[in-house]
Design a protein around this motif. Structure first.
Motif, PDB file in Angstrom:
ATOM      1  N   ARG A   1     -54.038  28.550-133.231  1.00  0.00           N
ATOM      2  CA  ARG A   1     -54.518  27.221-133.651  1.00  0.00           C
ATOM      3  C   ARG A   1     -56.015  27.242-133.959  1.00  0.00           C
ATOM      4  N   GLU A   2     -56.798  27.905-133.106  1.00  0.00           N
ATOM      5  CA  GLU A   2     -58.245  27.977-133.337  1.00  0.00           C
ATOM      6  C   GLU A   2     -58.559  28.736-134.627  1.00  0.00           C
TER       7      GLU A   2
ATOM      8  N   GLU B   1     -57.613  26.544-137.593  1.00  0.00           N
ATOM      9  CA  GLU B   1     -58.578  25.451-137.700  1.00  0.00           C
ATOM     10  C   GLU B   1     -59.868  25.946-138.350  1.00  0.00           C
TER      11      GLU B   1
ATOM     12  N   SER C   1     -53.882  20.206-139.009  1.00  0.00           N
ATOM     13  CA  SER C   1     -53.117  20.359-137.775  1.00  0.00           C
ATOM     14  C   SER C   1     -51.619  20.285-138.036  1.00  0.00           C
TER      15      SER C   1
ATOM     16  N   THR D   1     -50.718  23.683-139.282  1.00  0.00           N
ATOM     17  CA  THR D   1     -50.875  24.611-138.158  1.00  0.00           C
ATOM     18  C   THR D   1     -49.653  24.577-137.257  1.00  0.00           C
TER      19      THR D   1
END
Length: 66
Positions: A40-41, A44, A50, A53
């Motif tokens: 996720r990081e 991002e 999101s 993601t």
């Protein structure tokens, strides 16, 4: 080192338990987080939404199960 991947850990970012190799958080380059939070990081940082993601993380989980 082999036992490291079998150890259950709790991710400090999301609170979920996980096995396997942790990811290094991009926020401080010190904290070990679960692979999902690491993904996720990374996404991002690339500017991925999101919603997209979560689709990608879901696909990763689905493919791991196969």
């Amino acid at each position: 080192m082999k036992n490291e991947t079998n150890t259950e850990r709790t991710c400090p970012k999301c609170g979920c338990a996980y096995h396997g190799r942790p990811a290094l958080s991009r926020t401080d380059n010190e904290t070990l987080i679960c692979p999902d939070c690491g993904t996720r990081e990374a996404l991002e940082a690339l500017g991925i939404s999101s919603e997209e993601t979560e689709k990608i993380v879901s696909i990763i989980h689905r493919n791991r199960a196969e």
